[in-house]
Design an enzyme around this catalytic site. Structure first.
Site, PDB file in Angstrom:
ATOM      1  CE  LYS A   1       2.964   0.256   4.956  1.00 41.98           C
ATOM      2  NZ  LYS A   1       2.522   0.102   3.569  1.00 41.98           N
TER       3      LYS A   1
ATOM      4  CD  GLU B   1      -2.765   1.311   2.399  1.00 43.34           C
ATOM      5  OE1 GLU B   1      -2.779   0.420   3.268  1.00 43.34           O
ATOM      6  OE2 GLU B   1      -3.507   2.317   2.415  1.00 43.34           O
TER       7      GLU B   1
ATOM      8  NE  ARG C   1       3.762  -7.763  11.077  1.00 44.78           N
ATOM      9  CZ  ARG C   1       3.169  -7.072  10.102  1.00 44.78           C
ATOM     10  NH1 ARG C   1       2.224  -7.602   9.366  1.00 44.78           N
ATOM     11  NH2 ARG C   1       3.527  -5.840   9.851  1.00 44.78           N
TER      12      ARG C   1
END
Ligand code: ATP
Ligand code: MG
Length: 559
Positions: free
Chosen positions: A272, A36, A262
């Site tokens: 982020k 994204e 992850r």
């Protein structure tokens, strides 16, 4: 591609792909990396990039770079550009141009209309709060919306008017009509479209309704013929919805989703949202600050792409959540730099040395080895003259036991140069040592004595007349504890010594090292020129010190 990582290990995802290839299930293996564009990529994304592009490469398939650009409020063209540059720098190539979920807005809208037509989606007039509140909990079923049994005609009309811009943000959404009592909350009539009156970096003002991640993602995969849609474990609960949409829409292919754990790293935050705050609140020099875990920060820090790829390979892929020691990343980077980084001389805390028996005004060029690990790297000329700088902590006026470096009356070797002996110590008015008066032995040129005597220490040095002054930024972990924020306020754990700026001198050839290359200053560590450098102001970043602590960490873990 010039990828030089060890042979890829196998893991549960590669096993699945290999089985699919063996069974002839797909003509071509297609993966994708779907960032994204709401921030810069970080080392966690690098794990996903190496996995997706790695599998495509190993199985002769392809990996698409697809921007998941469905939320125009948080997304920017600058992020799109930075992400592309970072993936390329990591060493991967996505063929004929990047793809975007926004390329499919028209098709996605048409499929939403299909779903409404078959009674599988409806426009809900409830607010976001009401939807959240009526969704139920893990132990309690949700409540059906009063809008749930609208007619197809009314839904089609409302959805078209949502698209035409008749309604304000948040006043209505399109929801899938699945099951408000499903044990999986993701299947309790998930939202498919939201009203967002905001310009999009690519589609401008063409749309004021935008698909959610869940509605855009699997369908984009299907449009692109993605075979293995690989994502992190937090999407596991979304997989039934992913499959439901694929089954209930006339999509051109049937991708499948697989999840892996992850990456988490000690001393590091990989979110982020937090990284954006670090930038916006001025805790760092920007997204590419050398202390940031972003790919652009690691690059500016001097970490080679090869080291990052090797790290990704070494940590592997599994379904178990874990925290990887940052020392392991540093070890992978040192391993590459030790083999490849040219050696140079630099002095970070200079102490002046005058060689009294060396002729004034004379300069001689001494030969120094560029890389003891790589004979092909050859040698270079390093100027030597009467006035030099050495490292202040390589001298002790009153040496403690086991201090073998320079001291009054003692002889040491200057690397690739001569043996020198300290004859006199000069102090300033405050008693600080400001200069050493030494003599050299001309017979030791190159660093060896004909009579075989061997000093206990070899020091690095630079010639004062020709050395280049440099601002050197010494970097360390951004956070002072391995689990930042574990005790509460995350930003209180920012390390006050993550960046320390010193002013030193480096040998002249360092001026020729381009931004993007990393060198080793002998005995000090790895360093690289910073883009802040200008022709008359050299700025260097310390990539890493030479001390590899990974073995120690491993011993502690197994002990
Ligand atoms: P963040 O949680 O840091 O905000 P994100 O997951 O929202 O990041 P995306 O741009 O959606 O960021 O991520 C793109 C891809 O990278 C996704 O497939 C995601 O699963 C993967 N990814 C993100 N963070 C990690 C991580 N720490 N380790 C491995 N893969 C990751
Ligand atoms: Mg995400």
């Amino acid at each position: 591609m010039s990828i030089q990582t060890p042979p890829p290990p196998t893991d549960f995802i590669r096993d699945i792909v290999a089985a699919d290839v063996r069974d002839g299930r797909y003509a071509t293996i297609v993966t994708r990396f779907p960032p994204e564009p709401n921030g810069y990529l970080h080392i966690g994304h690098a794990k996903s990039i190496c996995l997706n592009f790695g599998i495509a490469g190993e199985f002769g398939g392809r990996c698409n770079l697809r921007f998941d650009d469905t939320n125009p409020v948080k997304e920017e063209q600058a992020y799109i550009d930075a992400i592309g540059a970072d993936v390329r720098w990591l060493g991967f190539d996505w063929g004929d141009g990047a793809l975007h979920a926004s390329d499919y807005f028209g098709q996605l809208y048409a499929w939403a209309v299909d779903l409404i037509g078959s009674g599988k989606a409806y426009v809900d007039d409830q607010s976001a709060d009401e939807i959240r509140e009526s969704r139920g909990t893990l132990t309690q079923a949700g409540r059906e919306s009063p809008s749930r049994d609208r007619s197809v005609e009314e839904n089609l009309d409302l959805f078209e008017r949502m698209r035409a811009g008749e309604f304000p943000n948040g006043s209505r959404v399109l929801r899938a009509r699945i099951d408000m009592a499903s044990p999986n909350i993701n299947l309790r009539d998930p939202v498919l479209y939201r009203i967002v009156h905001a310009a999009h970096p690519r589609t401008g003002d063409a749309w004021c309704i935008y698909p959610t991640y869940d509605f855009a993602h699997g369908q984009s995969d299907a449009i692109e013929g993605v075979t293995h849609s690989i994502c992190t474990l937090e999407f596991e609960g979304h997989r039934p919805l992913y499959d439901w949409l694929i089954e209930n829409l006339p999509v051109p292919s049937r991708p499948r989703q697989y999840e892996f754990a992850r990456l988490n790293l000690t001393y590091t935050v990989l979110s982020k949202r937090v990284l954006l705050r670090l930038v916006n609140e001025g805790h760092v020099r920007g997204w590419d600050d050398p202390r940031m875990p972003t790919i652009s920060g690691l690059r500016r820090r001097g970490f080679p792409a090869e080291g990052i790829r090797a790290f990704a390979t070494e940590i592997g892929v599994s379904r178990n959540d874990s925290v990887v020691e940052i020392e392991r990343l540093e070890h992978a980077v040192r391993d590459v730099l030790n083999r490849k980084a040219p050696r140079r001389f630099g002095v970070l805390d200079p102490l002046k040395v005058v060689i009294e028996n060396y002729p004034e005004g004379q300069v001689e060029e001494l030969e120094a080895i560029n890389n003891p690990e790589d004979a092909a790297a050859g040698t270079r000329k390093v100027p030597f003259s009467r006035e030099l700088y050495i490292e202040r902590d390589d001298f002790a006026e009153d040496p403690p036991p086991k201090f073998f470096r320079l001291a009054p009356g003692r002889e040491v070797r200057l690397r690739s140069a001569y043996f020198v002996t300290c004859r006199e110590v000069v102090h300033d008015a405050d008693g600080q040592v400001v200069e050493l008066r030494c003599t050299y032995d001309p017979a030791t040129r190159g660093g060896d004595a004909p009579d075989g005597r061997r000093p206990k220490a070899t020091l690095h040095w630079v010639s004062a007349a020709t050395a280049i002054p440099a601002e050197v930024r010494l970097y360390d972990h951004l956070f002072s504890r391995p689990d930042p924020g574990a005790d509460g306020e995350l930003f209180a754990d920012l390390s006050p010594t993550s960046e320390v700026v010193v002013h030193g001198y480096v040998e002249p050839s360092v001026a020729e090292i381009p931004v993007g290359a990393t060198i080793q200053f002998e005995r000090l560590g790895y360093f690289c020129p910073d883009p802040d450098s200008s022709p008359d102001h050299l700025v260097l970043n310390r990539t890493l010190t030479l001390k590899d602590t990974w073995a120690k960490v491993q011993a502690r873990q197994s002990g």
